[in-house]
Design an enzyme around this catalytic site. Structure first.
Site, mmCIF file in Angstrom:
data_model
loop_
_atom_site.group_PDB
_atom_site.id
_atom_site.type_symbol
_atom_site.label_atom_id
_atom_site.label_comp_id
_atom_site.label_asym_id
_atom_site.label_seq_id
_atom_site.Cartn_x
_atom_site.Cartn_y
_atom_site.Cartn_z
ATOM 1 C CB ILE A 171 -7.683 2.126 1.547
ATOM 2 C CG1 ILE A 171 -9.195 1.917 1.629
ATOM 3 C CG2 ILE A 171 -7.163 2.861 2.784
ATOM 4 C CD1 ILE A 171 -9.636 1.006 2.752
ATOM 5 C CG LEU A 172 -4.579 6.160 -2.143
ATOM 6 C CD1 LEU A 172 -4.722 7.500 -2.848
ATOM 7 C CD2 LEU A 172 -3.588 5.260 -2.884
ATOM 8 C CG ASN A 216 -14.019 10.243 0.045
ATOM 9 O OD1 ASN A 216 -14.082 9.867 -1.130
ATOM 10 N ND2 ASN A 216 -14.467 9.511 1.050
ATOM 11 C CB THR A 217 -18.371 12.438 -2.280
ATOM 12 O OG1 THR A 217 -19.772 12.238 -2.027
ATOM 13 C CG2 THR A 217 -17.965 11.649 -3.510
ATOM 14 C CG HIS A 218 -18.822 7.751 2.968
ATOM 15 N ND1 HIS A 218 -18.147 6.595 2.629
ATOM 16 C CD2 HIS A 218 -19.759 7.391 3.888
ATOM 17 C CE1 HIS A 218 -18.637 5.587 3.329
ATOM 18 N NE2 HIS A 218 -19.615 6.041 4.099
ATOM 19 N NE ARG A 231 -3.598 -0.653 2.321
ATOM 20 C CZ ARG A 231 -4.551 -1.140 1.526
ATOM 21 N NH1 ARG A 231 -5.126 -0.377 0.630
ATOM 22 N NH2 ARG A 231 -4.931 -2.403 1.636
ATOM 23 C CG ASP A 287 -15.282 6.493 4.702
ATOM 24 O OD1 ASP A 287 -14.895 7.164 3.731
ATOM 25 O OD2 ASP A 287 -15.685 5.324 4.599
HETATM 26 C C1 GRF Z 1 -20.111 7.310 -4.901
HETATM 27 O O1 GRF Z 1 -21.300 6.954 -4.258
HETATM 28 C C2 GRF Z 1 -19.049 7.690 -3.894
HETATM 29 O O2 GRF Z 1 -19.553 8.304 -2.756
HETATM 30 C C3 GRF Z 1 -18.494 6.349 -3.535
HETATM 31 O O3 GRF Z 1 -18.407 5.680 -4.772
HETATM 32 C C4 GRF Z 1 -19.459 6.134 -5.618
HETATM 33 C C5 GRF Z 1 -18.824 6.498 -6.945
HETATM 34 O O4 GRF Z 1 -19.792 6.521 -7.963
HETATM 35 N N1 GRF Z 1 -17.250 6.472 -2.814
HETATM 36 P P1 GRF Z 1 -19.385 6.581 -9.516
HETATM 37 O O5 GRF Z 1 -18.443 5.441 -9.809
HETATM 38 O O6 GRF Z 1 -18.736 7.918 -9.773
HETATM 39 O O7 GRF Z 1 -20.696 6.463 -10.240
#
Ligand code: GRF
Length: 188
Positions: A87-88, A102-104, A60, A140
């Protein structure tokens, strides 16, 4: 501010960032995936830092260093993760401390991890959503920048719910990235 997007999957969030007129200097992927074609269709340079080992021998830290090298070669200053499947490690977060977003697909701190959508369904919560946060070495867990709720319907399955969450991510994430970049510009 030179921004890179890290993706591994369908790239729909990456595409939403591009469509929102956020200037993307490069898209970095860890495998061959549809995000490559989406970025190339918009003439955005794509860098494949191919992850060849998905087993226990995966190094990693070395992989994270390779990603940093690729980002630095493109003079990247800010990184937006958009469904990146690896995971980096510390070499990445040390190099880009406080500059990784990041979006979660849950309302953190509820349901961190890979299975956020299934976990929310299994737990029986009535509202979940998405969270945009600064990413840190702990997965996260970094400071939260923005959140948006999504109601869970009785007939939802993982797919239908994740798609509705992604609808909100495609608005919230680009808007939050824009604000973040504007703040970073001011601090220059
Ligand atoms: C998103 O829901 C993001 O939050 C999650 O992976 C998904 C990525 O979606 N970490 P896409 O591959 O861009 O459609």
């Amino acid at each position: 501010m030179r921004l890179a997007v890290l993706a591994s999957g369908t790239g729909s969030i990456c595409k939403a960032i591009i469509n929102a007129d956020v200037e993307v200097a490069a898209v970095v992927v860890d495998r061959r995936c549809p995000a490559i074609d989406l970025a190339e269709a918009d003439n955005i340079p794509v860098v494949l830092v191919e992850r060849s080992n998905f087993g226990t021998g995966f190094d990693r830290n070395q992989y994270s260093t390779d990603v940093v090298t690729a980002l630095q070669a493109e003079n990247i200053e800010v990184v937006a993760m958009a469904g990146f499947g690896t995971i980096l490690g510390a070499p990445f977060f040390d190099a880009y401390e406080g500059r990784v977003l990041n979006t979660h697909p849950s309302l953190l701190p509820s349901f961190p991890g890979w299975h956020a959508v299934t976990d929310a369904l299994q737990h029986g919560v009535r509202v979940t959503g998405c969270t945009v946060h600064i990413a840190t070495l702990e997965v996260d867990a970094g400071p939260i920048l923005a959140q948006s709720p999504v109601e869970i319907r009785d007939d939802d399955d993982e797919n239908s719910l994740h798609e509705r969450i992604k609808l909100t991510e495609r608005d919230l994430y680009p808007a939050t990235i824009k604000k973040f970049l504007a703040q970073m510009e001011k601090q220059r």
